[in-house]
Design a protein around this motif. Structure first.
Motif, PDB file in Angstrom:
ATOM      1  N   UNK A  77       0.778  -1.197   0.105  1.00  0.00           N
ATOM      2  CA  UNK A  77      -0.070  -0.013  -0.112  1.00  0.00           C
ATOM      3  C   UNK A  77       0.987   1.314   0.002  1.00  0.00           C
ATOM      4  N   UNK A  78       1.824   1.289   0.861  1.00  0.00           N
ATOM      5  CA  UNK A  78       2.742   2.491   0.724  1.00  0.00           C
ATOM      6  C   UNK A  78       3.538   2.586  -0.563  1.00  0.00           C
ATOM      7  N   UNK A  79       3.997   1.447  -1.027  1.00  0.00           N
ATOM      8  CA  UNK A  79       4.722   1.552  -2.284  1.00  0.00           C
ATOM      9  C   UNK A  79       3.946   2.067  -3.368  1.00  0.00           C
ATOM     10  N   UNK A  80       2.438   1.740  -3.245  1.00  0.00           N
ATOM     11  CA  UNK A  80       1.811   2.088  -4.614  1.00  0.00           C
ATOM     12  C   UNK A  80       1.424   3.560  -4.295  1.00  0.00           C
ATOM     13  N   UNK A  81       1.302   3.915  -2.984  1.00  0.00           N
ATOM     14  CA  UNK A  81       1.078   5.423  -2.991  1.00  0.00           C
ATOM     15  C   UNK A  81       2.455   6.220  -3.192  1.00  0.00           C
ATOM     16  N   UNK A  82       3.475   5.827  -2.678  1.00  0.00           N
ATOM     17  CA  UNK A  82       4.805   6.475  -3.216  1.00  0.00           C
ATOM     18  C   UNK A  82       4.946   6.662  -4.727  1.00  0.00           C
ATOM     19  N   UNK A  84       2.663   6.673  -6.762  1.00  0.00           N
ATOM     20  CA  UNK A  84       1.684   7.826  -7.498  1.00  0.00           C
ATOM     21  C   UNK A  84       2.178   9.165  -7.188  1.00  0.00           C
ATOM     22  N   UNK A  85       2.695   9.273  -6.014  1.00  0.00           N
ATOM     23  CA  UNK A  85       3.189  10.555  -5.862  1.00  0.00           C
ATOM     24  C   UNK A  85       4.406  10.925  -6.774  1.00  0.00           C
ATOM     25  N   UNK A  86       5.117  10.140  -6.814  1.00  0.00           N
ATOM     26  CA  UNK A  86       6.380  10.248  -7.596  1.00  0.00           C
ATOM     27  C   UNK A  86       6.175  10.616  -8.879  1.00  0.00           C
ATOM     28  N   UNK A  87       4.970   9.904  -9.510  1.00  0.00           N
ATOM     29  CA  UNK A  87       4.429  10.273 -10.779  1.00  0.00           C
ATOM     30  C   UNK A  87       3.930  11.557 -11.045  1.00  0.00           C
ATOM     31  N   UNK A  88       3.169  12.012 -10.076  1.00  0.00           N
ATOM     32  CA  UNK A  88       2.515  13.421  -9.804  1.00  0.00           C
ATOM     33  C   UNK A  88       3.610  14.295  -9.986  1.00  0.00           C
ATOM     34  N   UNK A  89       4.794  14.083  -9.177  1.00  0.00           N
ATOM     35  CA  UNK A  89       6.113  15.006  -8.992  1.00  0.00           C
ATOM     36  C   UNK A  89       6.486  14.959 -10.551  1.00  0.00           C
TER      37      UNK A  89
END
Length: 98
Positions: A77-82, A84-89
């Motif tokens: 779950x953390x990896x998936x969230x990270x 998403x955040x990286x892709x948005x950045x």
């Protein structure tokens, strides 16, 4: 701001089995769950065991080379969230803000 003392305790943070069960079953107080009480009892026992064993993230994978400790087991779950955040950045870096 006043000098404040941090709270300290000898307590391990665990709640009693009775309190755990009360909290667990509170989520299923609606009468529509009445026909599932036996199943909920069995599920609550699994949940209690997992709580005692500290199984907060049963699905994990290695952190990988981008992390300080690449062998650390991160929750999926953390990896998936990270990710998403990286892709948005990256998308914001690539965006043309004129």
């Amino acid at each position: 701001m006043k000098n404040t003392k941090p709270r300290t305790t000898d307590r391990n943070g665990n709640i009693s089995r009775a309190d755990f069960m009360k909290r667990f079953h509170r989520m299923f107080c609606d009468q529509h769950f009445d026909s599932y009480r036996e199943s909920l009892e069995a599920i609550s026992e699994v949940a209690w065991t997992n709580y005692l064993e500290g199984r907060k993230a049963p699905s994990t994978s290695r952190a990988g080379p981008d992390y300080k400790n690449p062998d650390y087991e991160l929750s999926e779950e953390f990896t998936a969230g990270a990710t998403i955040l990286h892709n948005q950045e990256e998308a914001l870096k690539d965006a043309d803000f004129v």
